[in-house]
Design an enzyme around this catalytic site. Sequence first.
Site, PDB file in Angstrom:
ATOM      1  CG  ASP A 120      -1.857   1.171   1.248  1.00  0.00           C
ATOM      2  OD1 ASP A 120      -2.061   1.790   0.190  1.00  0.00           O
ATOM      3  OD2 ASP A 120      -2.400   1.479   2.330  1.00  0.00           O
ATOM      4  CG  ASP A 166      -3.604   4.421  -2.303  1.00  0.00           C
ATOM      5  OD1 ASP A 166      -2.832   3.503  -2.008  1.00  0.00           O
ATOM      6  OD2 ASP A 166      -4.624   4.696  -1.632  1.00  0.00           O
TER       7      ASP A 166
END
Length: 417
Positions: free
Chosen positions: A87, A297
């Site tokens: 992430d 992201d």
Amino acid sequence: MISPKRYNSFLTIISILVFHVLHFPSIEAENGGFNVKLTRKSSPYFPTHLMQQSNNIVQATTRAYIGQHLMELYIGTPPIKISGIADSGSDLIWAQCVPCVGCYKQINPLFDSTKSSTYKNISCDSPLCRKLDSFTCSPENHCNYTYAYGDSSVTNGVLALEKFTLTSKTKKPIFLQNIIFGCGHNDTGTFNDHEMGIIGLGGGPLSLVNQIGPLFGGRKFSQCLVPFHTDIRITSKMSFGKGSEVLGNGVVSTSLVAPDYATPYLVTLLGISVENTYLPLNISSPTTVAKGNMLIDSGTPPTLLQQSLYDRVALEVKNRVALTPISDDPSLGTQLCYRTETNLNGPNVTFHFEGADVVLTPVQIFIPPKDGVFCLAFANTTSDVGIYGNFAQSNYLIGYDLERHVVSFKPMDCTKH
Ligand SMILES: *[C@@H]1O[C@H](CO)[C@@H](O)[C@H](O)[C@H]1NC(C)=O
Ligand SMILES: *[C@@H]1O[C@H](CO)[C@@H](O)[C@H](O)[C@H]1NC(C)=O
Ligand SMILES: *[C@@H]1O[C@H](CO)[C@@H](O)[C@H](O)[C@H]1NC(C)=O
Ligand SMILES: *[C@@H]1O[C@H](CO)[C@@H](O)[C@H](O)[C@H]1NC(C)=O
Ligand SMILES: *[C@@H]1O[C@H](CO)[C@@H](O)[C@H](O)[C@H]1NC(C)=O
Ligand SMILES: *[C@@H]1O[C@H](CO)[C@@H](O)[C@H](O)[C@H]1NC(C)=O
């Protein structure tokens, strides 16, 4: 995933910087960079909630879970294998641990710190604890963290130091001592049972890239993600440190606009072209945009666009696809979807980042949430800041250089690298 904390005043971040120099993990390995594999797990169904507008679960054949790429690593002594979501939208590295007061279901056993000889609780008085935006002191005076994400997932537990072992693509073990991680004792959110935690790769001091970067030739990493609908045995790649630079023909770069050690990888989007129709982000003043209006992201699957831009892009895509959009399947919500067995012969979409035009082809633009259906992998957001999600990132080598403050893109068939 995105942590709402990231838009806090920069005062927190300045206080973090003061303490940053006090801690360095150590290694027992090479000093250049290294590569690791990222995997996807097989799914008995497609978790359509990841497109955020549907609550129906559809039976289908075994294929990859669509949504997250997982990084495998070992924690503790003896080493226990953990697979966590890779992430780039958050910093904390955490895994579910016993005793668990509230954990989501996971297939593998939870990490048991009492069985590891290298586990150390971090004291609430330690400067390491202050690297967190928010913490409390437990009755034992341990550093009790609560870390929340943009999709309302939350992990709560104690901050600890532990030995990590990564396996490089060449099978060589990389030993990392004293990595700061969260032992999660109360974790809730949109996780599937293969996801044992999150490997934070954001810009903040607790992220894996910032904890280990200085030991491997620089605070930088790159990733090459395979599209979710390729054979599950084919892995994605992530590189850390020296050697992770994105170089050669076809590379485009844009500036990271957030200050050093801020979590989000914010870049500036000027507009989007569908084939040769240019759609500026700001209709009233096409050359005026706010800096840092989009974050990149890897933990958010779809690309989220500001409402007006989304509406114009979706309309333009619809006008250029010969099929009729699906209108009789409520499980698909308001997504723009088509019935087709193979991906659409759709238009190209170019993201015009400041200084970097990134051209997406249908493999990055459409995803199959269920058999025989392909949907536009973009959604709208009411926020001023959009998110460039992981569907759009596939088949690109994307490099983050935190020292030079740039992110670079190079088209690449990630299934072959
Ligand atoms: C860490 O703290 C927990 C309680 O919060 C305790 O049970 C455990 O023994 C501690 N571990 C070590 C190695 O001190
Ligand atoms: C840690 O903090 C959370 C949230 O503030 C609280 O609910 C929890 O009881 C605390 N746990 C410990 C062991 O102190
Ligand atoms: C666990 O976390 C949830 C939500 O974050 C909270 O509502 C609950 O009270 C927590 N449970 C315990 C035992 O701390
Ligand atoms: C669009 O441009 C106008 C005029 O320069 C400016 O006031 C406004 O903030 C801009 N809007 C966005 C979303 O950037
Ligand atoms: C889309 O882009 C690819 C790669 O740049 C190119 O080969 C292809 O011809 C383009 N397709 C269309 C329909 O423009
Ligand atoms: C997104 O657009 C749809 C219509 O296409 C609308 O129903 C929905 O409320 C919007 N969602 C957000 C978060 O703005």
